[in-house]
Enzyme design. Structure first.
Site, PDB file in Angstrom:
ATOM      1  N   ASP A 134      -7.082  -1.551  -4.380  1.00 17.02           N
ATOM      2  CA  ASP A 134      -8.123  -1.213  -3.401  1.00 17.02           C
ATOM      3  C   ASP A 134      -9.083  -0.173  -3.970  1.00 17.02           C
ATOM      4  OD1 ASP A 134      -6.897  -2.885  -1.538  1.00 17.02           O
ATOM      5  OD2 ASP A 134      -5.664  -1.266  -0.734  1.00 17.02           O
ATOM      6  N   ASP A 141       0.848  -1.191   0.000  1.00 20.78           N
ATOM      7  CA  ASP A 141       0.000   0.000   0.000  1.00 20.78           C
ATOM      8  C   ASP A 141       0.881   1.238   0.000  1.00 20.78           C
ATOM      9  OD1 ASP A 141      -2.404  -1.453   0.113  1.00 20.78           O
ATOM     10  OD2 ASP A 141      -2.246  -1.629   2.288  1.00 20.78           O
TER      11      ASP A 141
END
Length: 207
Positions: free
Chosen positions: A179, A145
């Site tokens: 995401d 991320d």
């Protein structure tokens, strides 16, 4: 919208997602040391997690493996849903939403399946692609991320129960392109629910 167009959407998202992740892994150090302030409300910050929302993990020796296998099975289900929807000439809203969810899920599965054996870790140094001593094993990689949007920081009022006087950030989650694709797909299904699941009426039918 054809199945071919859905596959094109999936391919583009996967290419962008993996390019960004590999670039971040090979140019950033884990945590604050590698942070770049693009703007006061947008930062690039490398973190890694087990693949569940908010860094949640399944406890136990086989927790990560169970999660990865479950995600792979779920992707097969989503893939069949996309194929079935396309053969039935469903709404473009539905096809785009499923394609986004499928691409996002596959993007994070790639991290989980492969990253443990092609990268070493990012702690205190920049990770190496195709490292001689990788950080993990097959199916045990961590999801990368990097997108962080601390748009607003403040303090909860002291009169507020439990959190009174504590500082907070909005938006505090750190996420990736995959995401975003999943969230956008789910958002389309929620906001455009009636259009996404609209039943086609035959030509000449009357209400």
């Amino acid at each position: 919208m054809s199945l071919r167009n859905s596959v094109l959407i999936i391919a583009i998202i996967l290419l962008v997602d993996q390019f960004v992740k590999i670039y971040i892994k090979t140019n950033f150090v884990y945590g604050e040391a590698g942070q770049i302030d693009v703007a006061s409300w947008f930062k690039i910050l490398l973190i890694e997690n087990e693949g569940m929302a908010w860094g949640t993990r399944i406890p136990g020796e086989y927790g990560k493996l169970i999660l990865t296998v479950f995600r792979i099975l779920a992707v097969f289900g989503i893939g069949y849903w996309l194929y079935d929807a396309s053969t039935k000439h469903s709404s473009p809203y539905l096809l785009v939403a499923i394609a986004l969810i499928f691409a996002g899920a596959v993007g994070n599965i790639i991290d989980s399946v492969f990253y443990g054996v092609i990268f070493d870790d990012s702690y205190g140094h920049v990770a190496t692609l195709f490292a001689e001593k990788p950080s993990g094993t097959w199916f045990h990689g961590k999801v990368v991320d990097m997108l962080y949007f601390p748009i607003f920081e403040g303090t909860f009022p002291k009169w507020m129960p439990v959190y009174g006087g504590e500082q907070f950030k909005f938006f505090n989650a750190i996420f990736n392109i995959a995401d975003m694709a999943i969230s956008t797909g789910v958002g389309i299904l929620i906001v455009f629910n009636k259009k996404a699941f609209a039943k086609k009426t035959s030509i000449g039918s009357h209400s």
